[in-house]
Design a protein around this motif. Structure first.
Motif, PDB file in Angstrom:
ATOM      1  N   GLY A 114       0.801  -1.225   0.000  1.00 38.18           N
ATOM      2  CA  GLY A 114       0.000   0.000   0.000  1.00 38.18           C
ATOM      3  C   GLY A 114       0.831   1.271   0.000  1.00 38.18           C
ATOM      4  O   GLY A 114       0.299   2.368  -0.059  1.00 38.18           O
ATOM      5  N   GLU A 158      -6.163   1.846  -6.857  1.00 39.39           N
ATOM      6  CA  GLU A 158      -7.172   2.142  -5.835  1.00 39.39           C
ATOM      7  C   GLU A 158      -8.565   1.736  -6.302  1.00 39.39           C
ATOM      8  O   GLU A 158      -9.308   1.088  -5.573  1.00 39.39           O
ATOM      9  CB  GLU A 158      -7.147   3.644  -5.480  1.00 39.39           C
ATOM     10  N   ASN A 178      -5.115  -1.811  -3.568  1.00 41.48           N
ATOM     11  CA  ASN A 178      -4.119  -1.013  -2.856  1.00 41.48           C
ATOM     12  C   ASN A 178      -3.375  -1.806  -1.797  1.00 41.48           C
ATOM     13  O   ASN A 178      -2.162  -1.692  -1.648  1.00 41.48           O
ATOM     14  CB  ASN A 178      -4.818   0.188  -2.207  1.00 41.48           C
TER      15      ASN A 178
END
Lengths: 581, 443
Positions: free
Chosen positions: B86, B191, B196
């Protein structure tokens, strides 16, 4: 022999400069560099420059080396260990066995030393000489069984002059580390002999008596065997752009060539390709011997992400092992993939040495090295009258697929057969994509010479009619020309093209090649009375389909003969119509 | 270990710095201390007695002769932990997403390659939903394969699609020489796809120094390799390796290396290979698959040319289409035998007919194409392009194979397609008996 010492003074990737602190240095000798973490890195002297700086090419990553690190010279050139146990093994370019390395580390960590041949395996040795016999280097002391062969145990080739045997062990099981004989030279010096010995990789083994390659080696690949053959002891190259099928061709040769031993030198190529070979081959049965294909195979891999300096060593090592098995009276085939990567490794080192570059920055001496390498192939008449041969098929990966570059050109001058791979053919899915018109071979074919010429003539005709059609369309040419064109297309589709992924079609032995040729010739010779392009095309479509079906049937398939007569009937029908008109 | 600081700088170049120092290790990391207190990283790349050559991560601009160089006594390493998922990092391994630096294990960068005997033969198909890939050039787990395309083609969109539509456990994006909007695009797509939490980005944009750009693939691959060793199936996306090669050329040039082809260093092949070869299906662990981008005008240019010899094929993108000719998956034979019985045969038949139709395109320019069969071939070619070559049309493999049969049956007679009678009996569509597709444009 004095062993010199030195200290590192410069580091530039794989090229390391050393100043000697004592003793003389031999060009080509091996040196070990001690680095801070206690590892010893193997290297080779490649140059001595004014000021006494000795240049080493290091076979491992030079990270964390520093100025002042100690260097030990060994006084010995880079050598390969020759003896029983080579067949079926997989090593890196310096003869470190990969399976044994993997037991220590998953990754190819530098500085790990493993014995090249297993020193614990016992081999059943049968002596053929006795105490008091006189012999010299290259004479067999006895033999051990290795896989499919009797492996002769020789007096090391480096031993010169008459020697007397003062001791020889009785028949029994011995390792390669044990002494099996003691010999005495004319001055009374004793030499202890084991079943394995070293030979410098860059020194070609002298021939006992050299002969010329004249007998064709069946490869199972129709276009090669019929049109552009290779002979036992001959050389061939297959240059081609990427994606034209070099690798598939090499694998096919490795599987089906009628050599006794196949050595695969994966030099600077993808690791995955070597993996396919050494994971698949143990499972595949060689129909000629009934044993695993791996039993006749030796793989040496310095793949593209392994240290560059060892690429050259890997090619030479494979060749030396090949020469050794030729001395055993066997037919050996080396598949070197790719000699261009070796040349590029030389280019990298040459650039770091700041040598004046030749064409495309390759060193000036590249062509000499390439010719000398292919010259190590050949037919040898051994002292016992037996014949051994070493054939080399080298892949060339020309930059941009352009055959004018220095490595391809030097290779063409040094090899006897040229199989040019073409992107146009591979795009059209016509495999093997060996150029049908431009390839050449100077070796005698399996078919008769005039038969090969007969096929080539049709192919050339077909090509010229095709270019006419491009300009004028189907309607612009006569039915007669169109039939000739269709025959050329058919020859290409059913005879020259081959599905290397198919069990049956992937390999064609000499017997079947003859059968197929006879039938192809029958089709070409047969008159065709059909009129109209559409009808002609449709006739040849049916013929092609029937022939391809036949290609996929094994010789012992019950449908084989039936399909063959179906084909002949199809051909004759048209001939019959012609006679009646 | 006592860290030594030196201040006798010899030379400063665009990306290279020379200094007199002793006891320095090859590939050792160093810090450049500016008079104003700022710091930048550098790495030793060559030693010659007391002369040390360093590669400057921040570039040579602004480095002054009174800078100090402090050798750090360690090689290049990168942090590795699950918490990196992430996050976004730069080419020197520092986070650039505003988040905190992580306490992480350090792993070596550009380590040795895996022993070939620890590799498995790749056997598992990766379903991408792109017909030109799934049907014609199947992607296989642990494959290394780039997209060859002109600058301006939507290759990054395809890259993002493949990464997010497949079953990767971890996605690592290595952006080299990205435009800012391309970086932003990747971030948004990841995203939107909800990926993510399984993605790490190493990003070098045009405003960063080229040395950082050079480091990106090594960092991405080092981290990816660690995840693979933990048993994960990892995708590493590298865009764009042509830029990377260009940086390599600049640094080699700054070192006065003798150029080989078009100014590229003689070791371009080895340099590219040592990155791409990190792709592997590891015996007893996970896998690393590399999807790259190689921008190009001409396939014989040194970068695509060397890349083609290294990678296991390439996807060739042109005018927004994924081309059949010029694309290749070297590993497809490993998997397409076990998908559906007609897969391999119809793939070959479609390709053969398309190749035949390309011949007619040439002939058409001479006005020599008039017969019915040739016209049908030309028509087939148009349909093929429209229905199959769109890289952004999502079809399951089975739907795509069915579509292939429909296309064949719409343009050809059974005996013209060169397929075995058995397959034709099973798959040839019954209803449509030889008609041209609607919207056909040939006159």
């Amino acid at each position: 022999m004095s062993k010199s010492k030195g200290k590192v003074v410069s580091v530039n990737e794989s090229l390391v400069g050393v100043e000697t602190t004592d003793g003389a240095v031999i060009n080509g000798e091996v040196a070990m560099i001690m680095i801070a973490d206690g590892k010893r890195l193997k290297s080779e002297v490649i140059d001595v420059k004014e000021g006494g700086v000795v240049y080493l090419q290091v076979f491992e990553d030079t990270g964390w080396m520093k100025v002042g690190d100690e260097v030990m010279f060994t006084g010995l050139p880079l050598a390969v260990k020759l003896g029983p146990g080579i067949l079926g093994s997989v090593t890196d370019g310096l003869q470190n066995p990969l399976y044994e390395l993997a037991e220590k580390e998953w990754f190819l960590e530098r500085g790990i030393e493993v014995s090249p041949l297993d020193t614990t395996t016992k081999w059943h040795f049968t002596p053929i000489v006795k105490k008091g016999d006189t012999l010299t280097g290259g004479i067999a002391l006895g033999h051990v069984p290795e896989k499919l062969f009797q492996h002769h145990i020789f007096v090391p080739f480096s031993i010169k002059g008459d020697h007397t045997i003062t001791h020889i062990v009785p028949e029994g099981d011995y390792t390669i580390a044990q002494t099996i004989a003691i010999i005495k030279d004319e001055l009374g010096n004793m030499h202890e002999l084991q079943m394995a010995f070293d030979w410098p990789v860059k020194k070609a083994m002298p021939f006992n008596e050299r002969s010329v390659p004249e007998s064709p080696m069946p490869t199972g690949i129709r276009i090669i065997d019929a049109l552009f053959p290779i002979a036992f002891g001959g050389t061939a190259c297959n240059p081609g752009p990427f994606g034209a099928g070099k690798t598939v061709l090499q694998h096919s040769l490795a599987r089906h060539s009628q050599a006794d031993i196949v050595i695969i030198a994966a030099c600077g190529e993808r690791a995955g390709e070597a993996v396919e070979v050494f994971k698949d081959f143990p499972e595949l049965i060689d129909p000629r011997t009934g044993k695993s294909l791996m039993d006749r195979t030796f793989i040496v891999g310095n793949t593209s992400s392994m240290p560059v300096a060892a690429r050259e060593a890997s090619v030479y090592m494979a060749t030396t092992v090949g020469e050794y098995y030729r001395k055993q009276g066997l037919n050996v085939l080396i598949l070197a993939d790719s000699t261009s990567r070796w040349a590029q490794a030389l280019r990298e080192t040459s650039g770091r040495k700041e040598e004046i570059p030749g064409p495309e920055a390759f060193p000036m001496y590249i062509s000499t090295l390439i010719s000398a390498f292919y010259d190590r192939a050949g037919v040898e008449i051994l002292s016992d009258g037996n014949i051994g041969s070493l054939s080399i098929i080298g892949t060339v990966s020309p930059a941009g697929g352009n055959f004018d570059e220095p490595v391809t050109q030097a290779t063409l001058l040094s090899t006897g057969a040229f199989w040019g791979l073409s992107r146009a053919l591979s795009d059209a899915r016509k495999y093997p994509a060996i150029d049908r018109i431009d390839s050449t071979s100077k070796y005698p074919p399996i078919l008769k010479k005039e038969e090969a010429a007969y096929l080539l003539e049709l192919l050339r005709d077909g090509k010229s009619i095709a270019s006419n059609m491009l300009l004028m369309g189907e309607k612009g040419i006569t039915d007669e020309s169109y039939i000739r064109y269709q025959k050329a297309e058919l020859l290409d589709a059913v005879f020259l093209q081959q599905n290397s992924f198919d069990k049956v079609d992937g390999v064609t032995g000499p017997e079947r090649l003859r059968l197929m040729f006879t039938l192809v010739k029958e089709i070409i010779d047969a008159p065709v009375s059909i009129q109209g392009k559409e009808a002609i095309r449709s006739h040849f479509n049916f013929l092609r389909q029937a022939f391809l079906d036949w290609n996929y049937m094994a010789l012992d398939d019950e449908k084989f003969e039936k399909q063959k007569s179906k084909l002949t009937t199809l051909v004759k029908q048209m001939g019959y119509v012609a006679e009646n008109i | 270990m006592l860290l030594k600081t030196y201040e006798n700088i010899d030379s400063i170049g665009r990306a290279i710095l020379g200094i007199k120092a002793s006891g320095v290790h090859n590939k050792e990391l160093a810090e450049i201390h500016y008079p104003n207190g700022e710091k930048a990283l550098a790495q030793v790349i060559a030693l010659d007695r007391e002369h040390v050559t360093l590669q400057l991560f921040g570039g040579g601009f602004g480095v002054s002769t009174d800078c100090k160089v402090r050798f750090l006594g360690k090689p290049m390493q990168v942090g590795f932990s699950n918490d990196m998922l992430g996050r976004v990092y730069s080419g020197n391994g520092k986070p650039i997403d505003g988040g905190p630096e992580l306490m992480a294990d350090l792993v070596r960068v550009a380590g040795p390659s895996i022993n070939p005997v620890k590799r498995l033969i790749p056997k598992e198909m990766i379903r991408t939903g792109v017909p030109m890939i799934d049907v014609f050039n199947t992607l296989v787990r642990s494959q290394k394969i780039p997209i060859f395309a002109k600058a301006g083609e939507p290759y990054n969109r395809l890259l993002a699609n493949i990464a997010t539509q497949t079953d990767a456990d971890v996605i690592i994006i290595g952006g080299v020489g990205l435009k800012y909007d391309e970086y932003h695009y990747f971030k948004r797509r990841i995203e939107e796809a909800g990926s993510n939490s399984k993605t790490i980005m190493f990003v070098h944009t045009h405003r960063d120094s080229i040395v950082e750009g050079l480091m990106v693939p090594d960092l991405a691959l080092a981290v990816g390799e660690r995840f693979a060793l933990q048993g994960k199936n990892v995708f590493v996306l590298l865009s764009d390796m042509t830029q990377w090669s260009d940086y390599l050329r600049q640094v080699a040039n700054a070192q006065d290396q003798i150029p080989a082809n078009q100014g590229y260093p003689g070791d371009l092949y080895s340099q590219l290979a040592s990155r791409y070869e990190k792709a592997a299906d590891i015996d007893g662990a996970g896998s690393l698959t590399i999807l790259g981008v190689t921008t190009m005008d001409d396939v014989t240019h040194p970068v695509p040319d060397n890349t083609g010899y290294i990678t296991e094929g390439q996807f060739y993108m042109k005018d927004g289409y994924l081309e059949l000719f010029g694309s290749l998956s070297r590993l497809k034979q490993q998997v397409n035998e076990r998908t559906r019985p007609d897969h391999r045969s119809i793939m070959n038949a479609m390709a053969r007919l398309l190749s035949e139709s390309e011949e007619r395109v040439k002939a058409q320019k001479f006005g020599s194409v008039k017969d019915d069969y040739s016209l049908r071939l030309l028509d087939y070619r148009k349909t093929f392009q429209k229905e199959l070559m769109d890289p952004f049309r999502f079809l399951e493999l089975e739907e795509a194979l069915d579509l292939c049969w429909d296309i064949l049956s719409n343009h050809f007679k059974k005996e013209e397609v060169g397929l075995s009678s058995e397959l034709i009996a099973t798959y040839w569509p019954q209803k449509r008996d030889f008609q041209t597709l609607e919207g056909s444009t040939h006159e």
